[in-house]
Design an enzyme around this catalytic site. Structure first.
Site, PDB file in Angstrom:
ATOM      1  N   LYS A 183      78.699 -94.065 -29.142  1.00 30.61           N
ATOM      2  CA  LYS A 183      79.754 -93.044 -29.127  1.00 30.61           C
ATOM      3  C   LYS A 183      79.189 -91.651 -28.807  1.00 30.61           C
ATOM      4  CE  LYS A 183      80.812 -93.785 -33.486  1.00 30.61           C
ATOM      5  NZ  LYS A 183      79.806 -94.807 -33.840  1.00 30.61           N
ATOM      6  N   ARG A 224      76.200 -99.202 -43.514  1.00 26.13           N
ATOM      7  CA  ARG A 224      77.130 -98.527 -42.599  1.00 26.13           C
ATOM      8  C   ARG A 224      77.969 -99.558 -41.837  1.00 26.13           C
ATOM      9  NH1 ARG A 224      72.763 -95.380 -39.503  1.00 26.13           N
ATOM     10  NH2 ARG A 224      74.396 -94.872 -37.994  1.00 26.13           N
ATOM     11  N   ARG A 247      66.303 -95.126 -32.656  1.00 28.04           N
ATOM     12  CA  ARG A 247      66.941 -93.871 -32.227  1.00 28.04           C
ATOM     13  C   ARG A 247      66.156 -92.656 -32.718  1.00 28.04           C
ATOM     14  NH1 ARG A 247      73.062 -92.650 -33.617  1.00 28.04           N
ATOM     15  NH2 ARG A 247      72.397 -93.285 -35.695  1.00 28.04           N
ATOM     16  N   ARG A 303      88.098 -92.605 -39.194  1.00 29.60           N
ATOM     17  CA  ARG A 303      87.264 -93.739 -39.562  1.00 29.60           C
ATOM     18  C   ARG A 303      87.961 -94.698 -40.509  1.00 29.60           C
ATOM     19  NH1 ARG A 303      81.964 -91.873 -38.261  1.00 29.60           N
ATOM     20  NH2 ARG A 303      80.380 -93.366 -38.865  1.00 29.60           N
ATOM     21  N   ARG A 348      66.965 -90.028 -37.916  1.00 25.42           N
ATOM     22  CA  ARG A 348      67.979 -89.777 -38.928  1.00 25.42           C
ATOM     23  C   ARG A 348      67.643 -90.536 -40.205  1.00 25.42           C
ATOM     24  NH1 ARG A 348      73.890 -90.394 -36.211  1.00 25.42           N
ATOM     25  NH2 ARG A 348      74.245 -91.585 -38.116  1.00 25.42           N
TER      26      ARG A 348
HETATM   27  P1  AP5 Z   1      74.442 -93.253 -30.255  1.00 25.00           P
HETATM   28  O1  AP5 Z   1      75.167 -92.759 -29.045  1.00 25.00           O
HETATM   29  O2  AP5 Z   1      73.712 -92.270 -31.093  1.00 25.00           O
HETATM   30  O3  AP5 Z   1      75.448 -94.152 -31.133  1.00 25.00           O
HETATM   31  P2  AP5 Z   1      76.689 -93.776 -32.051  1.00 25.00           P
HETATM   32  O4  AP5 Z   1      77.776 -94.727 -31.717  1.00 25.00           O
HETATM   33  O5  AP5 Z   1      76.992 -92.315 -31.940  1.00 25.00           O
HETATM   34  O6  AP5 Z   1      76.117 -94.181 -33.455  1.00 25.00           O
HETATM   35  P3  AP5 Z   1      76.020 -93.387 -34.843  1.00 25.00           P
HETATM   36  O7  AP5 Z   1      74.967 -94.051 -35.633  1.00 25.00           O
HETATM   37  O8  AP5 Z   1      75.932 -91.909 -34.610  1.00 25.00           O
HETATM   38  O9  AP5 Z   1      77.407 -93.727 -35.439  1.00 25.00           O
HETATM   39  P4  AP5 Z   1      77.784 -93.613 -36.888  1.00 25.00           P
HETATM   40  O10 AP5 Z   1      79.237 -93.792 -36.742  1.00 25.00           O
HETATM   41  O11 AP5 Z   1      77.121 -94.551 -37.804  1.00 25.00           O
HETATM   42  O12 AP5 Z   1      77.227 -92.176 -37.354  1.00 25.00           O
HETATM   43  P5  AP5 Z   1      77.934 -90.758 -37.519  1.00 25.00           P
HETATM   44  O13 AP5 Z   1      76.945 -89.718 -37.220  1.00 25.00           O
HETATM   45  O14 AP5 Z   1      79.234 -90.762 -36.825  1.00 25.00           O
HETATM   46  O15 AP5 Z   1      73.449 -94.397 -29.768  1.00 25.00           O
HETATM   47  C1  AP5 Z   1      72.608 -95.080 -30.675  1.00 25.00           C
HETATM   48  C2  AP5 Z   1      71.223 -95.311 -30.050  1.00 25.00           C
HETATM   49  O16 AP5 Z   1      71.352 -96.166 -28.920  1.00 25.00           O
HETATM   50  C3  AP5 Z   1      70.534 -94.051 -29.521  1.00 25.00           C
HETATM   51  O17 AP5 Z   1      69.164 -94.173 -29.719  1.00 25.00           O
HETATM   52  C4  AP5 Z   1      70.885 -94.043 -28.031  1.00 25.00           C
HETATM   53  O18 AP5 Z   1      69.902 -93.374 -27.287  1.00 25.00           O
HETATM   54  C5  AP5 Z   1      70.904 -95.542 -27.718  1.00 25.00           C
HETATM   55  N1  AP5 Z   1      71.879 -95.900 -26.694  1.00 25.00           N
HETATM   56  C6  AP5 Z   1      73.196 -95.545 -26.667  1.00 25.00           C
HETATM   57  N2  AP5 Z   1      73.817 -96.101 -25.604  1.00 25.00           N
HETATM   58  C7  AP5 Z   1      72.867 -96.829 -24.954  1.00 25.00           C
HETATM   59  C8  AP5 Z   1      72.894 -97.668 -23.790  1.00 25.00           C
HETATM   60  N3  AP5 Z   1      74.026 -97.869 -23.089  1.00 25.00           N
HETATM   61  N4  AP5 Z   1      71.742 -98.280 -23.410  1.00 25.00           N
HETATM   62  C9  AP5 Z   1      70.601 -98.100 -24.137  1.00 25.00           C
HETATM   63  N5  AP5 Z   1      70.513 -97.333 -25.232  1.00 25.00           N
HETATM   64  C10 AP5 Z   1      71.637 -96.700 -25.647  1.00 25.00           C
HETATM   65  O19 AP5 Z   1      78.235 -90.741 -39.098  1.00 25.00           O
HETATM   66  C11 AP5 Z   1      77.180 -90.670 -40.020  1.00 25.00           C
HETATM   67  C12 AP5 Z   1      77.737 -90.601 -41.426  1.00 25.00           C
HETATM   68  O20 AP5 Z   1      78.568 -89.419 -41.569  1.00 25.00           O
HETATM   69  C13 AP5 Z   1      78.648 -91.766 -41.845  1.00 25.00           C
HETATM   70  O21 AP5 Z   1      77.897 -92.884 -42.285  1.00 25.00           O
HETATM   71  C14 AP5 Z   1      79.463 -91.099 -42.944  1.00 25.00           C
HETATM   72  O22 AP5 Z   1      78.710 -91.018 -44.130  1.00 25.00           O
HETATM   73  C15 AP5 Z   1      79.676 -89.692 -42.409  1.00 25.00           C
HETATM   74  N6  AP5 Z   1      80.905 -89.583 -41.617  1.00 25.00           N
HETATM   75  C16 AP5 Z   1      80.979 -89.388 -40.266  1.00 25.00           C
HETATM   76  N7  AP5 Z   1      82.261 -89.376 -39.855  1.00 25.00           N
HETATM   77  C17 AP5 Z   1      83.022 -89.572 -40.972  1.00 25.00           C
HETATM   78  C18 AP5 Z   1      84.412 -89.685 -41.210  1.00 25.00           C
HETATM   79  N8  AP5 Z   1      85.311 -89.602 -40.210  1.00 25.00           N
HETATM   80  N9  AP5 Z   1      84.837 -89.879 -42.481  1.00 25.00           N
HETATM   81  C19 AP5 Z   1      83.961 -89.958 -43.495  1.00 25.00           C
HETATM   82  N10 AP5 Z   1      82.621 -89.895 -43.352  1.00 25.00           N
HETATM   83  C20 AP5 Z   1      82.157 -89.693 -42.104  1.00 25.00           C
HETATM   84 MG    MG Z   2      76.802 -90.665 -33.263  1.00 22.24          MG
END
Ligand code: AP5
Ligand code: MG
Length: 215
Positions: free
Chosen positions: A13, A171, A127, A88, A160
């Site tokens: 994402k 997660r 990552r 979410r 991270r």
């Molecule tokens: P990346 O693009 O970073 O993936 P992502 O989908 O953004 O994954 P996240 O881990 O950021 O999602 P998340 O939902 O767990 O975390 P968030 O920060 O939102 O890609 C991942 C890896 O793959 C990278 O190394 C990238 O380089 C590689 N990659 C990507 N695409 C590729 C491809 N096509 N080919 C090869 N490699 C590739 O949330 C974190 C925390 O915040 C949550 O756990 C929660 O505690 C809190 N939080 C966030 N939002 C909310 C909400 N709405 N409500 C409540 N709590 C929340």
């Molecule tokens: Mg992300």
């Protein structure tokens, strides 16, 4: 255009949102990035969010929803925005919808980036993210030009805290229980578009702009 990026942790994402932001100048609003920035700056929001994030749990709905509703009111969101990681769960989705409806606005598309769960742990443990601007890299598949340094802003690349195998599994559990129902919620509204997150970044990006009608 108002877009939601939906998908499991590690689906890509953030990577695709960064590319959309670069190409179409739509603000990339990542709840995770906002929380991490607040944790780094030791704000009240950061103090509240830290224990939830470190254990892979969701930050309380009211806090998160208010944060986003205020953010999308800002001037830079007038021509659209990308919500990455919000909503979410159903409570957040309904909170967003109600507020948009009250302002005669709407979400145009929800991009569901799907991913094979078995591949996610490997992806996320490799990552690295920019400490300054949050741009994601990968130690094998998406290296920065200079090791340990962000291509875009020169910031330091770090791992991270929630990218350990144990927290990734938590997660994923939260995602399956709370976020997955949103796939059907938005499918029924006719605005869900599906893209495979385990293709090359170039292909994923091209498929996203195709389903958004931008290509
Ligand atoms: P990346 O693009 O970073 O993936 P992502 O989908 O953004 O994954 P996240 O881990 O950021 O999602 P998340 O939902 O767990 O975390 P968030 O920060 O939102 O890609 C991942 C890896 O793959 C990278 O190394 C990238 O380089 C590689 N990659 C990507 N695409 C590729 C491809 N096509 N080919 C090869 N490699 C590739 O949330 C974190 C925390 O915040 C949550 O756990 C929660 O505690 C809190 N939080 C966030 N939002 C909310 C909400 N709405 N409500 C409540 N709590 C929340
Ligand atoms: Mg992300």
């Amino acid at each position: 255009m108002n877009i939601i990026m939906l998908g499991a942790p590690g689906a890509g994402k953030g990577t695709i949102s960064t590319r959309l932001n670069e190409s179409f100048n739509l603000p990339h609003i990542s709840t995770g990035d906002i929380f991490r920035e607040n944790i780094k700056n030791e704000t009240e929001l950061g103090k509240l969010a830290k224990s939830y994030i470190d254990s892979g749990k969701l930050v309380p709905d009211e806090v998160t929803t208010n944060l986003i509703l205020n953010r999308i009111e800002k001037d830079d969101c007038k021509n659209g925005y990308i919500l990455d990681g919000f909503p979410r769960n159903l409570v957040q989705a309904e909170g967003l919808e109600k507020s948009l409806l009250n302002n005669s606005k709407k979400i145009d598309y929800v991009i569901y980036v799907f991913a094979d769960e078995n591949k996610i742990v490997d992806r996320l443990t490799g990552r690295r993210v920019c400490e300054k601007c949050g741009t994601p890299y990968h130690i094998r598949t998406l290296k920065s030009k200079v090791e340990g340094i962000c291509d875009l802003c020169g910031g330091k690349l770090i791992q991270r805290k929630d990218d350990t195998e144990e927290v990734i599994r938590d997660r994923l559990k939260v995602y399956n229980e709370q976020t997955k129902p949103l796939i059907d919620y938005y499918r029924k509204k006719g605005i869900l578009r599906e893209v495979d997150g385990f293709d090359t970044v170039e292909n994923v990006f091209n498929n996203v702009i195709k389903v958004l009608g931008l290509k």
